[in-house]
Write an enzyme that holds these catalytic residues in place. Structure first.
Site, mmCIF file in Angstrom:
data_model
loop_
_atom_site.group_PDB
_atom_site.id
_atom_site.type_symbol
_atom_site.label_atom_id
_atom_site.label_comp_id
_atom_site.label_asym_id
_atom_site.label_seq_id
_atom_site.Cartn_x
_atom_site.Cartn_y
_atom_site.Cartn_z
ATOM 1 N N LYS A 19 -70.723 -42.380 63.230
ATOM 2 C CA LYS A 19 -70.647 -42.846 61.838
ATOM 3 C C LYS A 19 -70.979 -44.337 61.737
ATOM 4 O O LYS A 19 -71.746 -44.761 60.884
ATOM 5 C CB LYS A 19 -69.220 -42.592 61.305
ATOM 6 C CG LYS A 19 -68.906 -43.350 60.018
ATOM 7 C CD LYS A 19 -67.518 -43.077 59.510
ATOM 8 C CE LYS A 19 -66.426 -43.967 60.048
ATOM 9 N NZ LYS A 19 -66.393 -45.340 59.538
ATOM 10 N N ASN A 20 -70.389 -45.129 62.629
ATOM 11 C CA ASN A 20 -70.544 -46.575 62.486
ATOM 12 C C ASN A 20 -71.895 -47.092 62.963
ATOM 13 O O ASN A 20 -72.184 -48.277 62.853
ATOM 14 C CB ASN A 20 -69.383 -47.298 63.177
ATOM 15 C CG ASN A 20 -68.077 -47.047 62.442
ATOM 16 O OD1 ASN A 20 -68.088 -46.559 61.299
ATOM 17 N ND2 ASN A 20 -66.945 -47.353 63.066
ATOM 18 N N CYS A 44 -58.670 -51.997 51.855
ATOM 19 C CA CYS A 44 -58.484 -50.576 52.112
ATOM 20 C C CYS A 44 -57.153 -50.354 52.787
ATOM 21 O O CYS A 44 -56.360 -51.276 52.937
ATOM 22 C CB CYS A 44 -59.613 -50.017 52.943
ATOM 23 S SG CYS A 44 -59.496 -50.470 54.634
ATOM 24 N N ARG A 51 -59.406 -56.767 54.791
ATOM 25 C CA ARG A 51 -60.849 -56.645 55.003
ATOM 26 C C ARG A 51 -61.667 -57.558 54.080
ATOM 27 O O ARG A 51 -62.420 -57.092 53.218
ATOM 28 C CB ARG A 51 -61.296 -55.187 54.885
ATOM 29 C CG ARG A 51 -60.547 -54.302 55.840
ATOM 30 C CD ARG A 51 -61.048 -52.904 55.874
ATOM 31 N NE ARG A 51 -62.158 -52.696 56.777
ATOM 32 C CZ ARG A 51 -62.690 -51.507 57.014
ATOM 33 N NH1 ARG A 51 -62.215 -50.446 56.420
ATOM 34 N NH2 ARG A 51 -63.699 -51.379 57.846
ATOM 35 N N ASP A 70 -65.545 -62.949 53.856
ATOM 36 C CA ASP A 70 -65.946 -64.363 53.927
ATOM 37 C C ASP A 70 -67.037 -64.610 54.981
ATOM 38 O O ASP A 70 -67.947 -65.413 54.780
ATOM 39 C CB ASP A 70 -64.717 -65.256 54.202
ATOM 40 C CG ASP A 70 -63.934 -64.815 55.431
ATOM 41 O OD1 ASP A 70 -63.804 -63.605 55.650
ATOM 42 O OD2 ASP A 70 -63.464 -65.685 56.188
ATOM 43 N N LEU A 71 -66.969 -63.880 56.100
ATOM 44 C CA LEU A 71 -67.951 -64.122 57.170
ATOM 45 C C LEU A 71 -69.334 -63.579 56.790
ATOM 46 O O LEU A 71 -70.355 -64.162 57.147
ATOM 47 C CB LEU A 71 -67.471 -63.507 58.483
ATOM 48 C CG LEU A 71 -66.151 -64.092 59.004
ATOM 49 C CD1 LEU A 71 -65.605 -63.282 60.166
ATOM 50 C CD2 LEU A 71 -66.344 -65.548 59.428
ATOM 51 N N ASP A 79 -60.017 -48.476 66.266
ATOM 52 C CA ASP A 79 -60.150 -47.132 65.687
ATOM 53 C C ASP A 79 -59.455 -46.072 66.546
ATOM 54 O O ASP A 79 -59.145 -44.981 66.069
ATOM 55 C CB ASP A 79 -61.634 -46.761 65.515
ATOM 56 C CG ASP A 79 -62.312 -47.647 64.483
ATOM 57 O OD1 ASP A 79 -61.604 -48.272 63.680
ATOM 58 O OD2 ASP A 79 -63.551 -47.718 64.493
ATOM 59 N N ARG A 130 -64.525 -38.144 56.016
ATOM 60 C CA ARG A 130 -65.391 -39.327 55.958
ATOM 61 C C ARG A 130 -66.092 -39.553 57.300
ATOM 62 O O ARG A 130 -67.196 -40.086 57.326
ATOM 63 C CB ARG A 130 -64.572 -40.587 55.626
ATOM 64 C CG ARG A 130 -64.147 -40.690 54.170
ATOM 65 C CD ARG A 130 -63.486 -42.031 53.926
ATOM 66 N NE ARG A 130 -64.179 -43.038 54.703
ATOM 67 C CZ ARG A 130 -63.585 -43.984 55.444
ATOM 68 N NH1 ARG A 130 -62.280 -44.092 55.461
ATOM 69 N NH2 ARG A 130 -64.291 -44.850 56.127
HETATM 70 N N1 EPU Z 1 -62.902 -59.941 58.744
HETATM 71 C C1 EPU Z 1 -62.763 -61.150 58.110
HETATM 72 N N2 EPU Z 1 -63.810 -61.623 57.389
HETATM 73 C C2 EPU Z 1 -64.998 -60.934 57.275
HETATM 74 C C3 EPU Z 1 -65.123 -59.707 57.932
HETATM 75 C C4 EPU Z 1 -64.060 -59.226 58.677
HETATM 76 O O1 EPU Z 1 -61.725 -61.794 58.185
HETATM 77 O O2 EPU Z 1 -65.906 -61.426 56.590
HETATM 78 C C5 EPU Z 1 -61.754 -59.407 59.497
HETATM 79 C C6 EPU Z 1 -61.261 -58.097 58.873
HETATM 80 O O3 EPU Z 1 -60.388 -58.344 57.801
HETATM 81 C C7 EPU Z 1 -60.625 -57.405 60.042
HETATM 82 C C8 EPU Z 1 -61.453 -57.879 61.236
HETATM 83 O O4 EPU Z 1 -62.175 -59.029 60.786
HETATM 84 O O5 EPU Z 1 -59.301 -57.827 60.180
HETATM 85 C C9 EPU Z 1 -62.433 -56.861 61.778
HETATM 86 O O6 EPU Z 1 -63.351 -56.494 60.798
HETATM 87 P P1 EPU Z 1 -64.863 -56.123 61.116
HETATM 88 O O7 EPU Z 1 -65.717 -56.826 60.124
HETATM 89 O O8 EPU Z 1 -65.153 -56.301 62.550
HETATM 90 O O9 EPU Z 1 -64.866 -54.576 60.789
HETATM 91 P P2 EPU Z 1 -65.767 -53.792 59.766
HETATM 92 O O10 EPU Z 1 -67.200 -54.131 59.953
HETATM 93 O O11 EPU Z 1 -65.207 -53.878 58.406
HETATM 94 C C10 EPU Z 1 -66.183 -51.840 61.466
HETATM 95 C C11 EPU Z 1 -66.027 -50.353 61.454
HETATM 96 C C12 EPU Z 1 -64.549 -50.012 61.439
HETATM 97 C C13 EPU Z 1 -63.901 -50.617 62.678
HETATM 98 C C14 EPU Z 1 -64.164 -52.135 62.719
HETATM 99 C C15 EPU Z 1 -63.639 -52.806 63.969
HETATM 100 C C16 EPU Z 1 -68.022 -49.614 60.325
HETATM 101 C C17 EPU Z 1 -68.629 -48.943 59.165
HETATM 102 N N3 EPU Z 1 -66.704 -49.794 60.300
HETATM 103 O O12 EPU Z 1 -65.557 -52.308 60.272
HETATM 104 O O13 EPU Z 1 -64.465 -48.599 61.508
HETATM 105 O O14 EPU Z 1 -62.522 -50.395 62.651
HETATM 106 O O15 EPU Z 1 -65.585 -52.377 62.633
HETATM 107 O O16 EPU Z 1 -64.169 -52.219 65.095
HETATM 108 O O17 EPU Z 1 -68.703 -49.948 61.277
HETATM 109 C C18 EPU Z 1 -63.437 -46.506 61.287
HETATM 110 O O18 EPU Z 1 -64.476 -46.019 61.741
HETATM 111 O O19 EPU Z 1 -62.376 -45.851 61.126
HETATM 112 C C19 EPU Z 1 -63.426 -47.921 60.918
HETATM 113 C C20 EPU Z 1 -62.493 -48.457 60.147
#
Ligand code: EPU
Length: 416
Positions: A22-23, A116, A121, A124-125, A303, A395
């Site tokens: 999925k990811n 969520c 989530r 900012d980055l 995850d 999902r």
């Molecule tokens: N974060 C920030 N600022 C940002 C972005 C992220 O502070 O701009 C923080 C988030 O709040 C969180 C942490 O960084 O605490 C990790 O977030 P990340 O951006 O790495 O995760 P994501 O891209 O939102 C993806 C996967 C998630 C998985 C995470 C971590 C996808 C579609 N989703 O999410 O998958 O948990 O990486 O590995 O790729 C799942 O499949 O169940 C799932 C939630």
């Protein structure tokens, strides 16, 4: 309203092919928007997050066709850069479209994806990275434009966010000049995205390391690609087999993506043999306790945290699980307790005292991975487990009842 009804106790046995990730597929579908040709994507899982992403792409003028697990996506006629608020909020991953829309149209009009069930989530980055490339953000939501086009830049991520890394990669592919992402996320799905982008004619290198370099190009072409296997679905099957004392051969997996999960399962006592694209696991009794600390890849994946925790709930002894990635990813604990687990939470830490058995009851999937954890808890537990809010599981898992049913699990889906 659909529910899963599981009668626990059957050891899982047999062979299973693991679905596509999925990811990986979600950012890759967003990436297909960057090209003005046809992309053929194989091993696409049939899950509702993919359905949602395809619906969003259709709303932007992308034409696609599905043939089983293959998708043919043609973005040559994409002509819109605005995403409907409801569609945008339907899935967190819609955020990837920001980078792709900017790369394609130098414009994006989307709303901010919400928080969520697993944490705040923030984005900012993503914003910081895209701003460095020249994107200008409007006051409300995401009315983003790059009036002078995007320009390559050096971007340092304060945290190796998976989504921010991917979004910046997408935007940078067609920016003028060179972009370097420092402290980039290193997940296998990012390597898969790099492969897809390069097949389209992009010049991306370094994915899988903390520094990714992207040399912008003017145009991207169609390509053919196969999505990597889903390491979290594979991890779910591994845990389910260990917990039911089963014997399963997982096919179409990349064992190296599961390294830490395998190490922890071996510490728990599971007997695991690794082949080239296969893993054979035999569950032994009793499972031993282990400690887990989630971290960005190559650390232990967040995850897998709920899925591992349900296994540790029936281990012989006390385990400690620390969640370092998301700030609210313990909501499943209440549901595990309903099944008899003995778990105490203090901030980021869960202390799990193993019990002899989990006992089925009515429970609710609080999010995707929590739902999968309840399924395997039910398969290993006593009596009947009834899981509500199955839509969360759908999902990311393709027909989870068929996946485990084929291995001898007693699990059915009912509609009410
Ligand atoms: N974060 C920030 N600022 C940002 C972005 C992220 O502070 O701009 C923080 C988030 O709040 C969180 C942490 O960084 O605490 C990790 O977030 P990340 O951006 O790495 O995760 P994501 O891209 O939102 C993806 C996967 C998630 C998985 C995470 C971590 C996808 C579609 N989703 O999410 O998958 O948990 O990486 O590995 O790729 C799942 O499949 O169940 C799932 C939630």
């Amino acid at each position: 309203m659909e529910k899963l009804v599981i009668k626990g106790g059957n050891p899982l046995k047999g062979e299973v092919n693991i679905q596509g990730a999925k990811n990986s597929v979600l950012p890759i579908l967003a990436a297909s928007l960057l090209c003005e040709g046809q992309c053929i994507i194989h091993n696409v899982p049939i899950i509702t997050d993919v359905d949602m992403m395809l619906e969003i792409l259709r709303s932007l003028g992308v034409i696609w066709q599905r043939q089983g697990h293959t998708l043919i996506v043609d973005s040559s006629k994409a002509n819109k850069y605005q995403i409907d608020d409801k569609l945008m909020r339907s899935m967190r991953s819609s955020i990837f479209l920001l980078g792709a829309l900017l790369g394609r149209f130098n414009n994006a009009l989307v709303s901010r994806p919400g928080g969520c069930d697993i944490g705040e989530r923030t984005t900012d980055l993503h914003e910081k990275g895209l701003k460095s490339l020249g994107a200008q953000f409007g006051e409300k939501g995401y009315m983003v434009k790059a009036p002078n086009g995007l320009k390559g830049a050096e971007v340092y991520l304060d945290y190796p966010s998976v989504g921010a890394t991917e979004n910046i990669m997408l935007a940078a592919c067609k920016a003028k000049g060179v972009t370097v992402i420092k402290n980039a996320a290193r997940e296998p799905e990012i390597v898969d995205l790099q492969m897809f982008l390069n097949k389209m004619g992009a010049k991306v290198s370094g994915a899988g390391t903390a520094e990714i370099r992207i040399i912008g190009v003017d145009k991207l072409n169609g390509c053919e690609h196969r999505i990597i296997p889903d390491r979290i679905v594979a991890g779910t099957v591994l845990l389910a087999t260990a917990m039911t004392k089963g014997d399963v051969l997982l096919k179409d997996v990349i064992p190296e993506h599961l390294e830490l999960i395998i190490i922890k399962l071996r510490e728990m006592g599971a007997d695991i043999a690794i082949g080239e694209n296969e893993i054979r696991i035999k569950g032994t009794y009793p499972l031993k306790p282990v400690d887990i600390r989630t971290a960005p890849y190559p650390g232990f994946p967040t995850d897998m945290q709920p899925i591992m925790m349900v296994g540790l709930a029936i281990a012989e002894g006390t385990s400690i699980v620390t969640e370092n990635v998301f700030d609210a990813r313990f909501k499943h604990v209440g549901e595990f307790r309903r099944m008899g687990a003995d778990i105490k939470i203090s901030n980021k830490t869960a202390v799990i005292k193993g019990v002899k058995r989990l006992i089925g009851t009515y429970v609710e999937a609080t999010d995707l991975r929590a739902g999968a954890a309840l399924v395997i808890g039910g398969l290993a537990g006593e009596n009947t487990t009834i899981i509500e809010k199955v839509e969360h599981i759908d999902r990311g898992y393709e027909k989870i009842e068929e996946l485990f049913g084929r291995l001898g699990g007693n699990i059915i889906r009912i509609k009410e």
